[in-house]
Scaffold this motif. Structure first.
Motif, PDB file in Angstrom:
ATOM      1  N   GLU A  91       0.868  -1.182   0.000  1.00  0.00           N
ATOM      2  CA  GLU A  91       0.000   0.000   0.000  1.00  0.00           C
ATOM      3  C   GLU A  91       0.900   1.225   0.000  1.00  0.00           C
ATOM      4  O   GLU A  91       1.677   1.432   0.931  1.00  0.00           O
ATOM      5  CB  GLU A  91      -0.927  -0.001   1.210  1.00  0.00           C
ATOM      6  CG  GLU A  91      -2.017  -1.034   1.109  1.00  0.00           C
ATOM      7  CD  GLU A  91      -3.099  -0.857   2.172  1.00  0.00           C
ATOM      8  OE1 GLU A  91      -4.184  -1.384   1.947  1.00  0.00           O
ATOM      9  OE2 GLU A  91      -2.848  -0.205   3.190  1.00  0.00           O
ATOM     10  N   VAL A  92       0.807   2.011  -1.068  1.00  0.00           N
ATOM     11  CA  VAL A  92       1.626   3.217  -1.212  1.00  0.00           C
ATOM     12  C   VAL A  92       0.714   4.419  -1.401  1.00  0.00           C
ATOM     13  O   VAL A  92      -0.481   4.278  -1.664  1.00  0.00           O
ATOM     14  CB  VAL A  92       2.607   3.084  -2.407  1.00  0.00           C
ATOM     15  CG1 VAL A  92       3.587   1.950  -2.181  1.00  0.00           C
ATOM     16  CG2 VAL A  92       1.856   2.874  -3.706  1.00  0.00           C
ATOM     17  N   ARG A 117      -0.389  -1.732  -4.847  1.00  0.00           N
ATOM     18  CA  ARG A 117       0.431  -2.023  -6.022  1.00  0.00           C
ATOM     19  C   ARG A 117       1.304  -3.232  -5.724  1.00  0.00           C
ATOM     20  O   ARG A 117       1.652  -3.491  -4.577  1.00  0.00           O
ATOM     21  CB  ARG A 117       1.317  -0.835  -6.374  1.00  0.00           C
ATOM     22  CG  ARG A 117       0.522   0.371  -6.793  1.00  0.00           C
ATOM     23  CD  ARG A 117       1.358   1.362  -7.553  1.00  0.00           C
ATOM     24  NE  ARG A 117       0.534   2.490  -7.952  1.00  0.00           N
ATOM     25  CZ  ARG A 117       0.813   3.742  -7.680  1.00  0.00           C
ATOM     26  NH1 ARG A 117       1.906   4.047  -7.024  1.00  0.00           N
ATOM     27  NH2 ARG A 117       0.017   4.701  -8.087  1.00  0.00           N
ATOM     28  N   ARG A 118       1.696  -3.947  -6.757  1.00  0.00           N
ATOM     29  CA  ARG A 118       2.564  -5.115  -6.628  1.00  0.00           C
ATOM     30  C   ARG A 118       4.005  -4.623  -6.516  1.00  0.00           C
ATOM     31  O   ARG A 118       4.498  -3.925  -7.395  1.00  0.00           O
ATOM     32  CB  ARG A 118       2.383  -6.012  -7.847  1.00  0.00           C
ATOM     33  CG  ARG A 118       3.270  -7.222  -7.925  1.00  0.00           C
ATOM     34  CD  ARG A 118       3.096  -8.253  -6.874  1.00  0.00           C
ATOM     35  NE  ARG A 118       1.759  -8.812  -6.770  1.00  0.00           N
ATOM     36  CZ  ARG A 118       1.426  -9.713  -5.861  1.00  0.00           C
ATOM     37  NH1 ARG A 118       2.323 -10.139  -4.989  1.00  0.00           N
ATOM     38  NH2 ARG A 118       0.218 -10.180  -5.795  1.00  0.00           N
ATOM     39  N   ALA A 119       4.673  -4.955  -5.414  1.00  0.00           N
ATOM     40  CA  ALA A 119       6.077  -4.587  -5.214  1.00  0.00           C
ATOM     41  C   ALA A 119       6.968  -5.723  -5.713  1.00  0.00           C
ATOM     42  O   ALA A 119       6.647  -6.900  -5.531  1.00  0.00           O
ATOM     43  CB  ALA A 119       6.356  -4.307  -3.746  1.00  0.00           C
ATOM     44  N   ALA A 120       8.057  -5.349  -6.344  1.00  0.00           N
ATOM     45  CA  ALA A 120       9.009  -6.330  -6.859  1.00  0.00           C
ATOM     46  C   ALA A 120       9.772  -6.977  -5.707  1.00  0.00           C
ATOM     47  O   ALA A 120       9.901  -6.396  -4.633  1.00  0.00           O
ATOM     48  CB  ALA A 120       9.983  -5.640  -7.815  1.00  0.00           C
ATOM     49  N   PRO A 121      10.284  -8.181  -5.926  1.00  0.00           N
ATOM     50  CA  PRO A 121      11.116  -8.795  -4.879  1.00  0.00           C
ATOM     51  C   PRO A 121      12.368  -7.957  -4.636  1.00  0.00           C
ATOM     52  O   PRO A 121      12.798  -7.203  -5.510  1.00  0.00           O
ATOM     53  CB  PRO A 121      11.482 -10.160  -5.462  1.00  0.00           C
ATOM     54  CG  PRO A 121      11.080 -10.162  -6.874  1.00  0.00           C
ATOM     55  CD  PRO A 121      10.192  -8.999  -7.118  1.00  0.00           C
ATOM     56  N   THR A 138       7.481  -0.766  -7.753  1.00  0.00           N
ATOM     57  CA  THR A 138       6.127  -1.295  -7.870  1.00  0.00           C
ATOM     58  C   THR A 138       5.756  -1.334  -9.351  1.00  0.00           C
ATOM     59  O   THR A 138       6.246  -0.527 -10.149  1.00  0.00           O
ATOM     60  CB  THR A 138       5.077  -0.471  -7.097  1.00  0.00           C
ATOM     61  OG1 THR A 138       4.969   0.835  -7.672  1.00  0.00           O
ATOM     62  CG2 THR A 138       5.424  -0.372  -5.626  1.00  0.00           C
ATOM     63  N   THR A 139       4.892  -2.287  -9.673  1.00  0.00           N
ATOM     64  CA  THR A 139       4.501  -2.481 -11.069  1.00  0.00           C
ATOM     65  C   THR A 139       2.990  -2.550 -11.193  1.00  0.00           C
ATOM     66  O   THR A 139       2.273  -2.699 -10.204  1.00  0.00           O
ATOM     67  CB  THR A 139       5.103  -3.790 -11.618  1.00  0.00           C
ATOM     68  OG1 THR A 139       4.632  -4.886 -10.836  1.00  0.00           O
ATOM     69  CG2 THR A 139       6.621  -3.762 -11.597  1.00  0.00           C
ATOM     70  N   ASN A 140       2.527  -2.468 -12.412  1.00  0.00           N
ATOM     71  CA  ASN A 140       1.116  -2.646 -12.717  1.00  0.00           C
ATOM     72  C   ASN A 140       0.744  -4.090 -12.377  1.00  0.00           C
ATOM     73  O   ASN A 140       1.393  -5.015 -12.855  1.00  0.00           O
ATOM     74  CB  ASN A 140       0.891  -2.376 -14.208  1.00  0.00           C
ATOM     75  CG  ASN A 140      -0.550  -2.500 -14.616  1.00  0.00           C
ATOM     76  OD1 ASN A 140      -1.358  -3.150 -13.956  1.00  0.00           O
ATOM     77  ND2 ASN A 140      -0.884  -1.880 -15.726  1.00  0.00           N
ATOM     78  N   PRO A 141      -0.285  -4.296 -11.552  1.00  0.00           N
ATOM     79  CA  PRO A 141      -0.644  -5.671 -11.179  1.00  0.00           C
ATOM     80  C   PRO A 141      -0.946  -6.573 -12.376  1.00  0.00           C
ATOM     81  O   PRO A 141      -0.755  -7.769 -12.325  1.00  0.00           O
ATOM     82  CB  PRO A 141      -1.893  -5.503 -10.313  1.00  0.00           C
ATOM     83  CG  PRO A 141      -1.799  -4.111  -9.798  1.00  0.00           C
ATOM     84  CD  PRO A 141      -1.115  -3.315 -10.883  1.00  0.00           C
ATOM     85  N   GLY A 142      -1.374  -6.001 -13.480  1.00  0.00           N
ATOM     86  CA  GLY A 142      -1.702  -6.807 -14.654  1.00  0.00           C
ATOM     87  C   GLY A 142      -0.517  -7.104 -15.543  1.00  0.00           C
ATOM     88  O   GLY A 142      -0.561  -8.005 -16.370  1.00  0.00           O
TER      89      GLY A 142
END
Length: 164
Positions: free
Chosen positions: A85-86, A96-100, A137-141
């Motif tokens: 959550e940002v 948003r999906r955060a990268a490893p 963070t990236t686009n979840p899709g």
């Protein structure tokens, strides 16, 4: 209403290397790893999704040397991708999906020994995030669509403590 599920497992341990051979007295490794499975339904009738801020996989390891007052350690922390959550455009919270990420830290220190005029004093120098790992963070899709790319830099610290 079924709110969701959260379960996982964690293992941790420490191995002093002198159990392998006395020549490695003072050396060792400590660390752990964990697996967490989460699923929530934040809206009535909505689809299940990951709980924010929980990575499926986390791991940490520290190689160390401690002997004669000297201590040296190098650490690694890993976490797999997670929903974060940002702050969004209007300062509202956005998922948003955060990268490893994998973060490396190191520390060197010295503890003055009993009988020394400086007994009780400990000195250290630390380096945090030595590889300057970014928060992404990236686009979840589509993970190829980067939304946030934040570098927060390396940090270097020096300090002391005194026990009396």
């Amino acid at each position: 209403l079924d709110g969701g599920e959260l379960y996982g497992v964690e293992v941790a341990g420490t191995i002093p290397f002198d159990v392998i051979t006395p020549a490695l007295d003072g050396f060792g490794i400590t660390g752990g790893a964990g697996y967490t499975k989460t699923s929530i339904k934040p809206t009535l009738g909505g689809v299940a999704e990951d709980m924010p801020d929980y990575s499926k996989w986390v791991a940490n390891a520290t190689l160390f040397f401690e002997k004669g007052g000297f201590n040296v350690r190098g650490s690694m922390r890993y976490r797999s991708t997670f929903v974060g959550e940002v702050s969004g455009f209007a300062a509202n919270r956005v998922r948003r999906r955060a990268a490893p990420e994998t973060i490396f830290d190191a520390q060197i220190g010295y503890d003055f020994q009993e009988g020394s005029a400086l007994q009780g004093l400990s000195l250290y120098i630390q380096g945090q995030n030595l590889t300057n790992e970014p928060f992404v963070t990236t686009n979840p899709g589509d993970a190829r669509q980067v939304i946030d790319y934040q570098t927060y830099g390396r940090r270097f610290l020096a300090g002391f403590s005194y026990k009396f």
